[in-house]
Design a protein around this motif. Structure first.
Motif, PDB file in Angstrom:
ATOM      1  N   ALA A   1      -1.835   0.935 -16.759  1.00  0.00           N
ATOM      2  CA  ALA A   1      -0.960   0.693 -15.601  1.00  0.00           C
ATOM      3  C   ALA A   1      -1.493   1.270 -14.496  1.00  0.00           C
ATOM      4  O   ALA A   1      -1.425   0.531 -13.468  1.00  0.00           O
ATOM      5  CB  ALA A   1       0.323   1.146 -15.840  1.00  0.00           C
ATOM      6  N   TYR A   2      -1.744   2.580 -14.541  1.00  0.00           N
ATOM      7  CA  TYR A   2      -2.584   3.130 -13.265  1.00  0.00           C
ATOM      8  C   TYR A   2      -3.679   2.340 -12.910  1.00  0.00           C
ATOM      9  O   TYR A   2      -3.743   2.230 -11.534  1.00  0.00           O
ATOM     10  CB  TYR A   2      -3.085   4.449 -13.696  1.00  0.00           C
ATOM     11  CG  TYR A   2      -2.295   5.544 -14.070  1.00  0.00           C
ATOM     12  CD1 TYR A   2      -0.709   5.635 -13.423  1.00  0.00           C
ATOM     13  CD2 TYR A   2      -2.291   6.629 -14.920  1.00  0.00           C
ATOM     14  CE1 TYR A   2       0.229   6.488 -13.627  1.00  0.00           C
ATOM     15  CE2 TYR A   2      -1.432   7.539 -15.033  1.00  0.00           C
ATOM     16  CZ  TYR A   2      -0.137   7.647 -14.733  1.00  0.00           C
ATOM     17  OH  TYR A   2       0.687   8.422 -14.806  1.00  0.00           O
ATOM     18  N   GLY A   3      -4.505   1.892 -13.835  1.00  0.00           N
ATOM     19  CA  GLY A   3      -5.553   0.895 -13.030  1.00  0.00           C
ATOM     20  C   GLY A   3      -4.966  -0.389 -12.572  1.00  0.00           C
ATOM     21  O   GLY A   3      -5.725  -0.911 -11.392  1.00  0.00           O
TER      22      GLY A   3
ATOM     23  N   GLU B   1      -5.145  14.504  -8.218  1.00  0.00           N
ATOM     24  CA  GLU B   1      -6.420  15.300  -8.501  1.00  0.00           C
ATOM     25  C   GLU B   1      -7.247  14.218  -9.540  1.00  0.00           C
ATOM     26  O   GLU B   1      -8.724  14.525  -9.461  1.00  0.00           O
ATOM     27  CB  GLU B   1      -6.192  16.622  -9.382  1.00  0.00           C
ATOM     28  CG  GLU B   1      -5.545  17.652  -8.414  1.00  0.00           C
ATOM     29  CD  GLU B   1      -5.185  18.900  -9.276  1.00  0.00           C
ATOM     30  OE1 GLU B   1      -5.354  19.201 -10.369  1.00  0.00           O
ATOM     31  OE2 GLU B   1      -4.646  19.870  -8.508  1.00  0.00           O
ATOM     32  N   LYS B   2      -6.676  13.676 -10.485  1.00  0.00           N
ATOM     33  CA  LYS B   2      -7.684  12.923 -11.443  1.00  0.00           C
ATOM     34  C   LYS B   2      -7.491  11.393 -11.399  1.00  0.00           C
ATOM     35  O   LYS B   2      -8.574  11.000 -11.828  1.00  0.00           O
ATOM     36  CB  LYS B   2      -6.896  13.568 -12.630  1.00  0.00           C
ATOM     37  CG  LYS B   2      -6.797  14.954 -13.178  1.00  0.00           C
ATOM     38  CD  LYS B   2      -7.853  15.347 -13.291  1.00  0.00           C
ATOM     39  CE  LYS B   2      -7.765  16.998 -13.713  1.00  0.00           C
ATOM     40  NZ  LYS B   2      -9.104  17.576 -14.014  1.00  0.00           N
ATOM     41  N   VAL B   3      -6.605  10.737 -10.920  1.00  0.00           N
ATOM     42  CA  VAL B   3      -6.331   9.380 -10.991  1.00  0.00           C
ATOM     43  C   VAL B   3      -6.569   8.851  -9.631  1.00  0.00           C
ATOM     44  O   VAL B   3      -7.310   7.668  -9.500  1.00  0.00           O
ATOM     45  CB  VAL B   3      -5.258   8.737 -11.576  1.00  0.00           C
ATOM     46  CG1 VAL B   3      -5.019   7.304 -11.825  1.00  0.00           C
ATOM     47  CG2 VAL B   3      -4.993   9.509 -12.891  1.00  0.00           C
TER      48      VAL B   3
ATOM     49  N   LYS C   1      -5.451  -1.396  -8.500  1.00  0.00           N
ATOM     50  CA  LYS C   1      -6.088  -2.766  -7.857  1.00  0.00           C
ATOM     51  C   LYS C   1      -5.210  -3.204  -6.619  1.00  0.00           C
ATOM     52  O   LYS C   1      -5.627  -3.802  -5.786  1.00  0.00           O
ATOM     53  CB  LYS C   1      -5.896  -3.809  -8.990  1.00  0.00           C
ATOM     54  CG  LYS C   1      -6.309  -5.057  -8.701  1.00  0.00           C
ATOM     55  CD  LYS C   1      -6.179  -6.242  -9.654  1.00  0.00           C
ATOM     56  CE  LYS C   1      -4.550  -6.494  -9.784  1.00  0.00           C
ATOM     57  NZ  LYS C   1      -4.410  -7.838 -10.889  1.00  0.00           N
ATOM     58  N   HIS C   2      -3.984  -2.815  -6.930  1.00  0.00           N
ATOM     59  CA  HIS C   2      -3.062  -3.185  -5.692  1.00  0.00           C
ATOM     60  C   HIS C   2      -3.072  -2.257  -4.350  1.00  0.00           C
ATOM     61  O   HIS C   2      -3.159  -2.716  -3.233  1.00  0.00           O
ATOM     62  CB  HIS C   2      -1.509  -3.163  -5.967  1.00  0.00           C
ATOM     63  CG  HIS C   2      -1.206  -4.598  -6.765  1.00  0.00           C
ATOM     64  ND1 HIS C   2      -0.797  -5.639  -6.071  1.00  0.00           N
ATOM     65  CD2 HIS C   2      -1.294  -4.683  -7.927  1.00  0.00           C
ATOM     66  CE1 HIS C   2      -0.724  -6.605  -7.119  1.00  0.00           C
ATOM     67  NE2 HIS C   2      -0.944  -6.136  -8.412  1.00  0.00           N
ATOM     68  N   LEU C   3      -3.395  -0.838  -4.742  1.00  0.00           N
ATOM     69  CA  LEU C   3      -3.870  -0.253  -3.546  1.00  0.00           C
ATOM     70  C   LEU C   3      -5.198  -0.531  -2.789  1.00  0.00           C
ATOM     71  O   LEU C   3      -5.326  -0.460  -1.772  1.00  0.00           O
ATOM     72  CB  LEU C   3      -4.140   1.349  -4.105  1.00  0.00           C
ATOM     73  CG  LEU C   3      -2.480   1.952  -4.662  1.00  0.00           C
ATOM     74  CD1 LEU C   3      -2.856   3.427  -5.096  1.00  0.00           C
ATOM     75  CD2 LEU C   3      -1.443   1.948  -3.735  1.00  0.00           C
TER      76      LEU C   3
ATOM     77  N   VAL D   1       4.331  -2.480  -5.872  1.00  0.00           N
ATOM     78  CA  VAL D   1       4.419  -2.076  -7.227  1.00  0.00           C
ATOM     79  C   VAL D   1       5.264  -0.724  -7.651  1.00  0.00           C
ATOM     80  O   VAL D   1       5.154   0.168  -6.719  1.00  0.00           O
ATOM     81  CB  VAL D   1       3.029  -1.709  -7.995  1.00  0.00           C
ATOM     82  CG1 VAL D   1       3.130  -1.208  -9.466  1.00  0.00           C
ATOM     83  CG2 VAL D   1       2.011  -2.874  -7.684  1.00  0.00           C
ATOM     84  N   MET D   2       5.991  -0.710  -8.515  1.00  0.00           N
ATOM     85  CA  MET D   2       6.810   0.424  -9.007  1.00  0.00           C
ATOM     86  C   MET D   2       6.661   0.862 -10.447  1.00  0.00           C
ATOM     87  O   MET D   2       6.876  -0.009 -11.273  1.00  0.00           O
ATOM     88  CB  MET D   2       8.250   0.289  -8.772  1.00  0.00           C
ATOM     89  CG  MET D   2       9.276   1.397  -9.173  1.00  0.00           C
ATOM     90  SD  MET D   2      10.879   1.393  -8.534  1.00  0.00           S
ATOM     91  CE  MET D   2      10.616   2.074  -6.955  1.00  0.00           C
ATOM     92  N   MET D   3       6.444   1.893 -10.818  1.00  0.00           N
ATOM     93  CA  MET D   3       6.222   2.496 -12.275  1.00  0.00           C
ATOM     94  C   MET D   3       7.495   3.633 -12.340  1.00  0.00           C
ATOM     95  O   MET D   3       7.465   4.270 -11.564  1.00  0.00           O
ATOM     96  CB  MET D   3       4.877   3.003 -12.528  1.00  0.00           C
ATOM     97  CG  MET D   3       5.113   3.836 -13.932  1.00  0.00           C
ATOM     98  SD  MET D   3       3.553   4.552 -14.118  1.00  0.00           S
ATOM     99  CE  MET D   3       2.241   3.155 -14.504  1.00  0.00           C
ATOM    100  N   ILE D   4       8.250   3.123 -13.312  1.00  0.00           N
ATOM    101  CA  ILE D   4       9.157   4.094 -13.667  1.00  0.00           C
ATOM    102  C   ILE D   4       9.199   4.675 -14.940  1.00  0.00           C
ATOM    103  O   ILE D   4       9.038   4.266 -15.933  1.00  0.00           O
ATOM    104  CB  ILE D   4      10.863   3.263 -13.945  1.00  0.00           C
ATOM    105  CG1 ILE D   4      10.913   2.736 -12.427  1.00  0.00           C
ATOM    106  CG2 ILE D   4      11.748   4.223 -14.107  1.00  0.00           C
ATOM    107  CD1 ILE D   4      11.977   1.855 -12.446  1.00  0.00           C
TER     108      ILE D   4
END
Length: 300
Positions: free
Chosen positions: A77-79, A120-122, A83-85, A172-175
């Protein structure tokens, strides 16, 4: 008396507001919410409140696509967010905790730790911001200004963004730990995206992927339908007490499946109150007695 975002207020809070008026006077009451809590929805259905439904989407809005995933799929999901960023859009990630503490339940994500990890990581090549209720008002205002201007591309936050935030470029929203939020909260949070012309998405992350509540919100963008499902799953609570969920102490028709009967009953009750508001007629003696008993039981 106008209560906006009604689902954020408790019974006692709303009662205290009505008591601000002079003794013997009863204010007109208007409550507004995208997703009324079960008790208030029940009041609407049973006739204590008249109901107005605004079911049109604002011009240009598109429905938000909502997905439910388990934690192992979080990196994927981070990927998707990246993509949208990369397309110039912005995103939110919502956490149930501000930061981890000694007594924090195991497995819950916190905004402070999540923001640090992502920065820091993603998403080290993007500006990651953080927003939560413990920040000073000036700090919160600056973060929101930076997010609205696009300087912050990914905002990690708690539920402080639930209302009053309008950034059309956020798509995009991640909860995280979605099971920790009520249906009304999830629907309100989801409403922070889908405010522009681009297609928008809401990703619910939870170990409870078989949860009827979470599956329900994935099926509809209609806040009233979400509230109906909340009512079905949690019950309306007390009609004369403080509980805002659970089964009522008195036996009633089904709130959703017996709507015709409920409407007929409401019409009959209104006619009765017009003809004999104090229930003084002899044929209403038993009814008056039963109503009195019901009110005594509810207030006990």
């Amino acid at each position: 008396m106008i209560t906006d975002e009604q689902h954020r207020f408790g019974v006692s809070q709303r009662m205290a507001l009505t008591q601000k008026t002079p003794t013997g006077q009863f204010p007109h009451v208007l409550v507004m919410s995208a997703t009324p809590i079960p008790r208030t929805l029940a009041f609407m259905i049973y006739g204590d409140l008249d109901l107005s439904v605004l079911d049109e989407m604002p011009q240009g809005r598109r429905p938000v696509k909502t997905y439910l995933i388990d934690p192992p799929k979080r990196e994927r999901a981070y990927g998707f967010i990246r993509k949208h960023l990369d397309m110039g859009e912005q995103a939110y990630i919502v956490c149930p905790l501000v930061e981890q503490g000694e007594n924090s339940p195991e497995g819950l994500e916190s905004a402070v730790e999540e923001a640090r990890y992502l920065a820091e990581k993603v998403f080290s090549d993007y500006t990651v911001g953080i927003l939560h209720g413990r920040m000073k008002p000036t700090e919160k205002e600056q973060v929101m200004a930076d997010f609205q201007s696009g300087r912050i591309r990914l905002l990690v936050a708690t539920t402080v963004i639930e209302v009053g935030v309008d950034v059309p470029n956020a798509t995009v929203m991640m909860i995280q730990n979605a099971e920790r939020f009520g249906l009304s909260q999830l629907h309100q949070l989801r409403g922070r995206v889908g405010r522009g012309q681009c297609e928008s998405f809401c990703i619910l992350v939870s170990r409870q992927t078989d949860s009827p509540r979470l599956r329900a919100i994935c099926k509809t963008n209609d806040g009233f339908r979400v509230a109906e499902e909340d009512l079905r799953l949690r019950g309306p609570g007390d009609f004369f007490g403080l509980r805002q969920h659970g089964l009522p102490t008195m036996k009633l028709a089904g709130l959703l499946e017996d709507m015709t009967l409920v409407e007929q009953t409401r019409s009959a009750a209104l006619e009765l109150l017009q003809s004999d508001p104090g229930l003084q007629l002899s044929e209403h003696t038993e009814l008056k007695k039963r109503v009195g008993q019901m009110l005594v039981t509810a207030s006990a």
